[in-house]
Design an enzyme around this catalytic site. Structure first.
Site, short mmCIF file in Angstrom:
data_model
loop_
_atom_site.label_atom_id
_atom_site.label_comp_id
_atom_site.label_asym_id
_atom_site.label_seq_id
_atom_site.Cartn_x
_atom_site.Cartn_y
_atom_site.Cartn_z
CD GLU A 1 13.05 3.52 8.37
OE1 GLU A 1 12.82 4.53 9.39
OE2 GLU A 1 12.73 3.83 7.48
CD GLU B 1 10.38 11.55 13.06
OE1 GLU B 1 10.94 11.04 12.18
OE2 GLU B 1 9.22 11.02 13.20
CE LYS C 1 -1.54 2.61 3.25
NZ LYS C 1 -1.86 3.82 2.42
CB CYS D 1 12.83 8.29 9.24
SG CYS D 1 13.65 7.33 8.36
#
Length: 467
Positions: free
Chosen positions: A234, A365, A158, A268
């Site tokens: 991840e 983040e 997806k 990331c």
């Protein structure tokens, strides 16, 4: 992710001669907007579609069929040269690397008690689900399917709802290359529907996800509640870079800024916490600001552009809200800190100095072009501060002292540590995080273990056993 197979400076290897700039890129015709299952294109059973938007212009590119319980630069807004030299090149190298593993995956024979022979086989898991993010849609596509296919699995993938077009185009290439029907299936849609269906489906044996820590937790819970499927995650990062006073300061400035601003900070691996030793702190800040002000902002399809838009309005607003929190909490705004006037979702590269560890910009983040520069005095102090995060994805150390480099890299709680470089990712080297940055590894030989089951076979030697 991320500059694969070497460090990247505006899409080019450091110190390499740049190739001739290509002509402005023509807008491609969009041919594939349907769900790709069993090598055929299907419409949504419920008749639903969703729009995909060009973040550089805000204009709808097209509508895509939405799956549920059933072209890189334009789609993501990333600069064309980044898409060409990083995403496409890294994807090709990943596919070639795992193609070389297809006939080298094998078990072991081990000595056991007398009159027995024991050996292992590495067998495919079965059907592997993959849920990939919007920031590196092509690269993450290949990171997921390449090891899965090399190990003999089938894949249901997806793509992110913001960036489905690359994956759908690859579906056409999969069919053209002669893959058997059903080996690679592509289901565009939204996380709460298509993504949740993959995570909880009883006939999917493993799921690999790249994205936020919060969604990763939901996927792991869904996998546990369904069929205890294998999970590789991840997830997020708040990655520390440690710059010692003896380092090559110009190199450290270039590499940490590359880590902070590459892909508009939407990675990331973003270098969002930069710790600089006190004697060189002021000079590091000065050089960083000088360099940031020269970053070329503009149309991603223009070859000279190195800084494009954020992916969508939600991400744009979140970044500016965190920037405002930095100002309110007392950090010094050195440059940027605002949107580019009359340019939609573009944000100026932003640098904060005098950042303290308790500030939101030092803990959360950001996923945007924001560099936080902090000061430290001792090695022990900076290691403790670097490890104080809930995340543990990547880290970097800049020093000329090999003993310092080795001791600090060993002490850092991160899955990857770069020394005197940043975003140096290779298909041969494993990638993944500690703590809440995820489970398991992608890339390299280590990723093969995530897509195989080990079977032990023990045979008793006797006269009854004949060939």
């Amino acid at each position: 992710a991320m500059a694969q197979n070497g460090t990247i400076e505006n899409g080019l290897a450091r110190n390499a001669c740049p190739p001739p700039l290509p002509q402005p890129v023509k807008i491609p015709e969009i041919k594939h907007t349907k769900i790709f299952i069993n090598n055929e294109w299907h419409t949504s059973i419920k008749g639903k579609k969703f729009p995909t938007i060009n973040p550089a212009t805000g204009v709808k590119i097209c509508d895509v069929e939405e799956a549920d319980k059933t072209l890189e630069s334009m789609d993501t807004g990333k600069p064309f040269l980044h898409a060409l030299f990083v995403d496409l090149d890294g994807s090709i190298k990943t596919l070639r690397y795992y193609a070389g593993w297809t006939d080298k995956i094998h078990g072991k024979t081990m000595p056991v008690d007398e009159n027995f022979v024991c050996f292992t086989k590495h067998e495919p898991i079965g059907v592997c689900g993959a849920i990939i993010p919007w920031n590196f849609p092509l690269l993450m596509f290949t990171w997921k399917i390449a090891p899965a296919l090399a190990c003999g699995n089938t894949v249901v993938i997806k793509p992110a709802e913001q960036t489905p077009l690359t994956a759908l185009h690859v579906g056409a290439l999969v069919k053209e290359a002669g893959f058997p029907p059903g080996v690679v299936n592509i289901v565009p849609g939204f996380g709460p529907t298509a993504g949740a269906a993959i995570a909880s489906h009883m006939n999917i044996d493993k799921v690999a996800f790249t994205g936020s820590t919060e969604v990763g937790q939901l996927i792991k819970a869904a996998a546990a509640k369904s069929n205890l499927k294998r999970v590789t995650l991840e997830l997020g990062g708040k990655n520390p870079c440690i710059v010692f006073a003896d380092s090559d300061l110009q190199l450290a400035v270039e590499e940490t800024q590359k880590g902070s601003f590459f892909n508009q900070g939407q990675a990331c691996t973003a270098a969002s916490r930069v710790y600089v030793e006190e004697p060189v702190y002021d000079e590091f800040v000065r050089l960083s600001v000088e360099r940031a002000k020269n970053i070329a902002i503009g149309d991603p399809m223009e070859p000279r552009t190195s800084h494009g838009p954020q992916i969508d309005q939600h991400q744009f607003d979140k970044i500016l809200e965190l920037v405002d929190s930095g100002k309110k909490e007392g950090a010094t705004l050195e440059c940027g800190g605002c949107a580019v006037k009359d340019r939609g979702l573009f944000i100026h590269p932003t640098i904060f100095s005098d950042v303290k560890d308790h500030m939101r910009i030092a803990k959360e983040e950001i996923f945007g072009p924001v560099q936080c520069i902090m000061k430290f005095k001792t090695q022990k102090e900076v290691i403790d501060r670097a490890n104080s995060s809930q995340y543990g994805l990547t880290a970097a150390v800049f020093t000329r002292d090999v003993h310092c480099a080795m001791s600090v890299s060993a002490a850092l709680e991160a899955g990857t540590v770069w020394v005197n470089c940043y975003n140096a990712l290779h298909a041969q080297a494993p990638f993944g995080g500690f703590k809440m940055s995820g489970n398991g590894r992608e890339l390299g030989e280590y990723a093969l273990a995530e897509y195989t089951e080990v079977k032990a076979i023990t045979i008793k030697l006797s006269e009854q056993l004949t060939l």
